[in-house]
Design a protein around this motif. Structure first.
Motif, short mmCIF file in Angstrom:
data_model
loop_
_atom_site.label_atom_id
_atom_site.label_comp_id
_atom_site.label_asym_id
_atom_site.label_seq_id
_atom_site.Cartn_x
_atom_site.Cartn_y
_atom_site.Cartn_z
N ALA A 128 0.71 4.19 -2.86
CA ALA A 128 0.42 5.59 -2.53
C ALA A 128 1.54 6.52 -3.00
O ALA A 128 1.28 7.66 -3.39
N THR A 169 -5.28 -0.91 -8.97
CA THR A 169 -4.67 -1.83 -8.00
C THR A 169 -5.02 -3.27 -8.34
O THR A 169 -6.19 -3.63 -8.44
N LEU A 175 -4.75 2.10 2.05
CA LEU A 175 -3.96 2.96 1.16
C LEU A 175 -3.82 4.33 1.81
O LEU A 175 -4.84 4.99 2.05
N VAL A 219 1.04 8.21 -6.50
CA VAL A 219 -0.14 9.04 -6.80
C VAL A 219 0.25 10.45 -7.25
O VAL A 219 -0.34 11.01 -8.18
N GLN A 256 -5.36 14.81 -2.26
CA GLN A 256 -4.50 14.41 -3.38
C GLN A 256 -5.31 14.07 -4.63
O GLN A 256 -4.81 14.17 -5.74
N ILE A 292 -8.85 5.92 -8.17
CA ILE A 292 -8.18 4.70 -7.71
C ILE A 292 -9.19 3.57 -7.89
O ILE A 292 -10.31 3.66 -7.37
N SER A 298 0.81 -1.22 0.00
CA SER A 298 0.00 0.00 0.00
C SER A 298 0.85 1.27 0.00
O SER A 298 0.50 2.25 -0.66
N GLN A 299 1.95 1.26 0.76
CA GLN A 299 2.83 2.44 0.80
C GLN A 299 3.40 2.71 -0.59
O GLN A 299 3.45 3.85 -1.04
N VAL A 302 -3.73 7.49 1.17
CA VAL A 302 -3.96 8.54 0.17
C VAL A 302 -5.06 9.45 0.70
O VAL A 302 -6.07 8.96 1.21
N SER A 303 -4.87 10.77 0.58
CA SER A 303 -5.89 11.69 1.10
C SER A 303 -6.81 12.18 -0.02
O SER A 303 -6.40 12.26 -1.18
#
Length: 336
Positions: free
Chosen positions: A245, A259, A267, A248, A273, A281, A241-242, A269-270
């Motif tokens: 991310a 994915t 994940l 991105v 973003q 995603i 996951s890192q 991710v904000s």
């Protein structure tokens, strides 16, 4: 009852052992296949560990199956004894549930996966629903066809359902069992192809597979992607996951992170973003029997092949151990 050899795991985490098992004759809507080859997939480890609900023991792993039809059950009209067929993760659908009635066979409520819902392909013989069958083109051997049923269809299908157009930049995260096919398919589809992997050990292989660029994931991946002009798509084959991310920030506006590498970790991710650049995603499942056929046909046209190491069925435990310990070749295929 006639019998055949199959690899069995007696309980979660138990060793892989060769056993004599009864050969099941096909029922209505089923066929029995004499297995020629079966790929070893990373997901097999989750089955052996007992990580899926409702598994029955002893379990025979294997969902990248290729072979010849040996016996046909009642009501099967489109296939004959001797036909060469592959069965992948998509191990059959019911044609009756709401998802099937919508044409979304991959999401069949009663869908089956070899090794989960019936004994898998680490065996001399396997009995499967006819809905699972993909015809193997004559140009592919069983060992070449087997990985196309899961690794091949997953990467090919994911890429062709993105919005990317030939000439666009596409990054493949992870150069392993899935990623080494993703790089080849991306190149064959006309994308400017970027391979991303930790360290530089895979850089030379990535170029041989068709990557135009290589990024070492130990650095700032988003910045490296931006330096190339950004990418339309990241196909994330690494189950991390890192690492997903970290790509991105390298997507162009309206870019897609697809994915397919499996991990339960969230994940990081904000929404911030995603919002301004309009990113998406998406998760992508493997593909239906028809899509496995299309994957193999495209492989024939384009020259894409899994890089495989072949082992006899009797050495299944060795091949599986290599996968577990991270020393496996790109794709290991058991031959029967």
């Amino acid at each position: 009852m006639p019998s055949h050899k199959a690899v069995q795991v007696k309980s979660a985490g138990a060793p892989l052992e060769i056993a004599e098992v009864e050969t099941t004759s096909p029922g209505r809507g089923q066929v029995r296949i004499d297995v020629g080859a079966c790929g070893i997939c990373g997901t097999d480890a989750h089955f052996v560990a007992g990580a899926f609900p409702g598994l029955s023991w002893p379990l025979t792993p294997g969902h990248e199956i290729a072979g010849k039809i040996a016996e046909i059950g009642a009501g099967v009209e489109d296939f004959t004894v001797g036909d060469r067929v592959a069965v992948g993760w998509f191990g059959g659908n019911c044609n009756q549930c709401d998802q099937c009635r919508k044409g979304l066979f991959i999401h069949c409520v009663n869908g089956k996966v070899p090794s989960w819902h019936y004994p898998g392909g680490y065996a001399e013989s396997v009995t499967v629903p006819a809905t699972a069958l993909a015809r193997i083109p004559s140009e592919l051997s069983d060992a070449q066809a087997a990985p196309m049923g899961c690794a091949g269809v997953t990467t090919y299908n994911a890429l062709r359902h993105t919005k990317a157009l030939p000439g666009d930049r596409v990054a493949i995260l992870g150069v392993g069992g899935l990623g080494h096919l993703g790089v080849q398919f991306s190149r064959a589809m006309g994308f400017e192809t970027i391979a991303i992997n930790r360290g530089t050990a895979k850089a030379e292989d990535a170029r041989k597979l068709g990557a135009h660029h290589y990024i070492d994931a130990t650095g700032d991946v988003a910045e490296a992607l931006k330096a190339l002009g950004g990418v339309a798509v990241v196909l994330a084959t690494a189950g991390n996951s890192q690492a997903m991310a970290a790509t991105v920030g390298g997507l162009q506006p309206q870019g897609e992170l697809v994915t397919i590498g499996v991990t339960p970790e969230p994940l990081p991710v904000s929404p911030l973003q995603l919002i301004n650049p309009g990113l998406s995603i998406v998760g992508h499942p493997s593909g239906t029997a028809k899509e496995v056929e299309e994957t193999m046909q495209f492989a024939v046209l384009s020259g894409v092949r899994a890089w495989i190491e072949e082992l006899p069925l009797s050495q299944a435990a060795d091949g599986y151990a290599a996968l577990e310990q991270g020393r496996a070749h790109y794709r290991t295929v058991l031959t029967v």
